[in-house]
Write a protein that holds these residues in place. Structure first.
Motif, PDB file in Angstrom:
ATOM      1  N   GLY A  71      -3.810  -9.994   1.501  1.00 23.58           N
ATOM      2  CA  GLY A  71      -3.385 -11.394   1.638  1.00 23.58           C
ATOM      3  C   GLY A  71      -2.087 -11.652   0.914  1.00 23.58           C
ATOM      4  N   ASN A  72      -2.154 -12.369  -0.198  1.00 21.94           N
ATOM      5  CA  ASN A  72      -0.967 -12.714  -0.985  1.00 21.94           C
ATOM      6  C   ASN A  72      -0.792 -11.739  -2.141  1.00 21.94           C
ATOM      7  OD1 ASN A  72      -0.326 -15.102   0.471  1.00 21.94           O
ATOM      8  ND2 ASN A  72      -2.017 -16.126  -0.575  1.00 21.94           N
ATOM      9  N   VAL A  73       0.458 -11.397  -2.399  1.00 17.95           N
ATOM     10  CA  VAL A  73       0.788 -10.520  -3.523  1.00 17.95           C
ATOM     11  C   VAL A  73       1.942 -11.160  -4.293  1.00 17.95           C
ATOM     12  CG1 VAL A  73       1.531  -8.219  -4.240  1.00 17.95           C
ATOM     13  CG2 VAL A  73       0.066  -8.475  -2.221  1.00 17.95           C
ATOM     14  N   LEU A  74       1.694 -11.419  -5.574  1.00 18.99           N
ATOM     15  CA  LEU A  74       2.712 -11.996  -6.438  1.00 18.99           C
ATOM     16  C   LEU A  74       3.180 -10.936  -7.435  1.00 18.99           C
ATOM     17  CD1 LEU A  74       0.882 -15.340  -7.279  1.00 18.99           C
ATOM     18  CD2 LEU A  74       2.654 -14.989  -5.559  1.00 18.99           C
ATOM     19  N   GLU A  75       4.462 -10.899  -7.692  1.00 17.27           N
ATOM     20  CA  GLU A  75       5.022  -9.942  -8.648  1.00 17.27           C
ATOM     21  C   GLU A  75       5.191 -10.611 -10.002  1.00 17.27           C
ATOM     22  OE1 GLU A  75       8.608  -6.659  -8.769  1.00 17.27           O
ATOM     23  OE2 GLU A  75       8.672  -8.265  -7.286  1.00 17.27           O
ATOM     24  N   ALA A  76       4.763  -9.906 -11.058  1.00 17.35           N
ATOM     25  CA  ALA A  76       4.886 -10.409 -12.423  1.00 17.35           C
ATOM     26  C   ALA A  76       5.265  -9.251 -13.340  1.00 17.35           C
ATOM     27  CB  ALA A  76       3.578 -11.062 -12.866  1.00 17.35           C
ATOM     28  N   GLY A  77       6.507  -8.828 -13.274  1.00 16.35           N
ATOM     29  CA  GLY A  77       6.983  -7.713 -14.099  1.00 16.35           C
ATOM     30  C   GLY A  77       6.305  -6.413 -13.716  1.00 16.35           C
ATOM     31  N   ASP A  78       5.596  -5.799 -14.658  1.00 17.76           N
ATOM     32  CA  ASP A  78       4.903  -4.537 -14.404  1.00 17.76           C
ATOM     33  C   ASP A  78       3.497  -4.748 -13.850  1.00 17.76           C
ATOM     34  OD1 ASP A  78       7.055  -3.006 -15.153  1.00 17.76           O
ATOM     35  OD2 ASP A  78       6.361  -2.700 -17.200  1.00 17.76           O
ATOM     36  N   TYR A  79       3.253  -5.946 -13.315  1.00 15.49           N
ATOM     37  CA  TYR A  79       1.965  -6.271 -12.716  1.00 15.49           C
ATOM     38  C   TYR A  79       2.183  -6.902 -11.344  1.00 15.49           C
ATOM     39  CZ  TYR A  79       0.100  -5.529 -17.375  1.00 15.49           C
ATOM     40  OH  TYR A  79      -0.237  -4.967 -18.578  1.00 15.49           O
ATOM     41  N   LEU A  80       1.246  -6.664 -10.458  1.00 14.03           N
ATOM     42  CA  LEU A  80       1.177  -7.359  -9.178  1.00 14.03           C
ATOM     43  C   LEU A  80      -0.177  -8.044  -9.138  1.00 14.03           C
ATOM     44  CD1 LEU A  80       2.488  -4.555  -6.771  1.00 14.03           C
ATOM     45  CD2 LEU A  80       3.785  -6.490  -7.701  1.00 14.03           C
ATOM     46  N   ILE A  81      -0.214  -9.254  -8.627  1.00 18.09           N
ATOM     47  CA  ILE A  81      -1.463 -10.001  -8.528  1.00 18.09           C
ATOM     48  C   ILE A  81      -1.755 -10.195  -7.046  1.00 18.09           C
ATOM     49  CG2 ILE A  81      -2.675 -12.125  -9.113  1.00 18.09           C
ATOM     50  CD1 ILE A  81      -0.536 -12.352 -11.443  1.00 18.09           C
ATOM     51  N   GLU A  82      -2.861  -9.624  -6.622  1.00 12.86           N
ATOM     52  CA  GLU A  82      -3.245  -9.642  -5.214  1.00 12.86           C
ATOM     53  C   GLU A  82      -4.462 -10.549  -5.017  1.00 12.86           C
ATOM     54  OE1 GLU A  82      -5.170  -6.633  -1.862  1.00 12.86           O
ATOM     55  OE2 GLU A  82      -5.034  -5.989  -3.956  1.00 12.86           O
ATOM     56  N   TRP A  99      -2.767  -5.404 -10.381  1.00 17.23           N
ATOM     57  CA  TRP A  99      -2.248  -4.046 -10.311  1.00 17.23           C
ATOM     58  C   TRP A  99      -1.306  -3.831 -11.487  1.00 17.23           C
ATOM     59  CZ3 TRP A  99      -3.579  -0.657  -6.363  1.00 17.23           C
ATOM     60  CH2 TRP A  99      -4.285  -1.216  -5.291  1.00 17.23           C
ATOM     61  N   LYS A 100      -1.387  -2.646 -12.078  1.00 16.54           N
ATOM     62  CA  LYS A 100      -0.581  -2.319 -13.256  1.00 16.54           C
ATOM     63  C   LYS A 100       0.324  -1.134 -12.909  1.00 16.54           C
ATOM     64  CE  LYS A 100      -1.359  -0.768 -18.029  1.00 16.54           C
ATOM     65  NZ  LYS A 100      -2.423  -0.394 -18.973  1.00 16.54           N
ATOM     66  N   LYS A 101       1.576  -1.259 -13.274  1.00 22.19           N
ATOM     67  CA  LYS A 101       2.535  -0.179 -13.048  1.00 22.19           C
ATOM     68  C   LYS A 101       2.516   0.749 -14.253  1.00 22.19           C
ATOM     69  CE  LYS A 101       7.265   0.487 -11.474  1.00 22.19           C
ATOM     70  NZ  LYS A 101       8.516  -0.234 -11.148  1.00 22.19           N
ATOM     71  N   ASN A 102       2.203   2.017 -14.023  1.00 24.74           N
ATOM     72  CA  ASN A 102       2.168   3.020 -15.092  1.00 24.74           C
ATOM     73  C   ASN A 102       3.571   3.431 -15.497  1.00 24.74           C
ATOM     74  OD1 ASN A 102      -0.579   3.054 -15.099  1.00 24.74           O
ATOM     75  ND2 ASN A 102      -0.765   4.876 -13.855  1.00 24.74           N
ATOM     76  N   SER A 103       3.668   4.157 -16.576  1.00 29.31           N
ATOM     77  CA  SER A 103       4.970   4.636 -17.059  1.00 29.31           C
ATOM     78  C   SER A 103       5.647   5.564 -16.057  1.00 29.31           C
ATOM     79  CB  SER A 103       4.809   5.335 -18.409  1.00 29.31           C
ATOM     80  OG  SER A 103       3.917   6.426 -18.289  1.00 29.31           O
ATOM     81  N   ASP A 104       4.844   6.206 -15.185  1.00 28.69           N
ATOM     82  CA  ASP A 104       5.435   7.076 -14.161  1.00 28.69           C
ATOM     83  C   ASP A 104       5.805   6.312 -12.887  1.00 28.69           C
ATOM     84  OD1 ASP A 104       2.986   6.579 -12.951  1.00 28.69           O
ATOM     85  OD2 ASP A 104       2.360   8.670 -12.871  1.00 28.69           O
ATOM     86  N   GLY A 105       5.646   4.980 -12.901  1.00 28.62           N
ATOM     87  CA  GLY A 105       6.008   4.144 -11.760  1.00 28.62           C
ATOM     88  C   GLY A 105       4.914   3.962 -10.725  1.00 28.62           C
ATOM     89  N   LYS A 106       3.774   4.581 -10.938  1.00 29.10           N
ATOM     90  CA  LYS A 106       2.659   4.476 -10.005  1.00 29.10           C
ATOM     91  C   LYS A 106       1.875   3.187 -10.248  1.00 29.10           C
ATOM     92  CE  LYS A 106      -1.478   7.006  -8.609  1.00 29.10           C
ATOM     93  NZ  LYS A 106      -2.306   8.179  -8.852  1.00 29.10           N
ATOM     94  N   TRP A 107       1.512   2.497  -9.159  1.00 37.56           N
ATOM     95  CA  TRP A 107       0.712   1.282  -9.255  1.00 37.56           C
ATOM     96  C   TRP A 107      -0.758   1.629  -9.164  1.00 37.56           C
ATOM     97  CZ3 TRP A 107       2.708  -3.316 -10.522  1.00 37.56           C
ATOM     98  CH2 TRP A 107       4.094  -3.492 -10.369  1.00 37.56           C
ATOM     99  N   GLN A 108      -1.566   1.040 -10.066  1.00 39.11           N
ATOM    100  CA  GLN A 108      -3.011   1.277 -10.066  1.00 39.11           C
ATOM    101  C   GLN A 108      -3.766  -0.032 -10.233  1.00 39.11           C
ATOM    102  OE1 GLN A 108      -3.014   4.388 -13.218  1.00 39.11           O
ATOM    103  NE2 GLN A 108      -4.186   5.543 -11.706  1.00 39.11           N
ATOM    104  N   LEU A 109      -4.988  -0.062  -9.687  1.00 45.58           N
ATOM    105  CA  LEU A 109      -5.861  -1.208  -9.910  1.00 45.58           C
ATOM    106  C   LEU A 109      -6.164  -1.274 -11.395  1.00 45.58           C
ATOM    107  CD1 LEU A 109      -7.226   0.317  -7.056  1.00 45.58           C
ATOM    108  CD2 LEU A 109      -8.204  -1.972  -7.079  1.00 45.58           C
ATOM    109  N   HIS A 110      -5.951  -2.428 -11.974  1.00 41.92           N
ATOM    110  CA  HIS A 110      -6.193  -2.587 -13.411  1.00 41.92           C
ATOM    111  C   HIS A 110      -7.428  -3.468 -13.643  1.00 41.92           C
ATOM    112  CE1 HIS A 110      -5.374  -2.581 -17.625  1.00 41.92           C
ATOM    113  NE2 HIS A 110      -5.109  -3.875 -17.674  1.00 41.92           N
ATOM    114  N   ILE A 111      -7.455  -4.613 -12.984  1.00 41.78           N
ATOM    115  CA  ILE A 111      -8.628  -5.486 -13.033  1.00 41.78           C
ATOM    116  C   ILE A 111      -8.966  -5.862 -11.597  1.00 41.78           C
ATOM    117  CG2 ILE A 111      -9.601  -7.646 -13.886  1.00 41.78           C
ATOM    118  CD1 ILE A 111      -7.574  -7.491 -16.196  1.00 41.78           C
ATOM    119  N   ASP A 112     -10.159  -5.545 -11.174  1.00 44.29           N
ATOM    120  CA  ASP A 112     -10.614  -5.721  -9.792  1.00 44.29           C
ATOM    121  C   ASP A 112     -11.827  -6.650  -9.811  1.00 44.29           C
ATOM    122  OD1 ASP A 112     -11.362  -5.395  -7.127  1.00 44.29           O
ATOM    123  OD2 ASP A 112     -11.770  -3.256  -7.288  1.00 44.29           O
TER     124      ASP A 112
END
Length: 115
Positions: A71-82, A99-112
């Motif tokens: 649906g909607n995805v908002l960008e907040a620095g090193d986080y995305l809110i879906e 979603w949290k951006k790791n130090s290697d640039g990979k995005w991962q689910l952080h809080i689901d």
């Protein structure tokens, strides 16, 4: 460079694929090491091992054919809110992922969180 929506939508397709193929040990790697899953059962599943146990229980209960609609995805620095929706063999509803951006640039689910 892919948009925040494209990043999340691609990750959702990977989540669907891994879940629907029963590859739960690979699926949990989509979550950050300190990731949390907050389902409607009011428990908090913290970390890969606990999250994998939750998804194993879901498949044992008959959950299959997960389909995620981004649906909607908002960008907040090193986080995305879906904020999106899901459907599977037993239910449908909505979910929100941080979603949290790791130090290697990979995005991962952080809080689901889902209902």
């Amino acid at each position: 460079m892919p948009s925040p929506f494209d990043i999340v939508d691609s990750a959702n397709r990977e989540f669907e694929k891994l879940f629907n193929e029963g590859k739960l040990s690979e699926l949990v790697k989509l979550y950050s090491d300190d990731g949390k899953l907050l389902p409607p059962d009011k428990n908090v599943y913290d970390g890969h091992e606990a999250i994998q146990k939750f998804w194993q229980g879901a498949t044992a209960a008959g959950v299959k054919d997960i389909k995620l609609t981004t649906g909607n995805v908002l960008e907040a620095g090193d986080y995305l809110i879906e904020t999106s929706s899901y459907k599977h063999s037993l239910d449908h509803g909505n979910f929100q992922v941080i979603w949290k951006k790791n130090s290697d640039g990979k995005w991962q689910l952080h809080i689901d969180i889902f209902n």
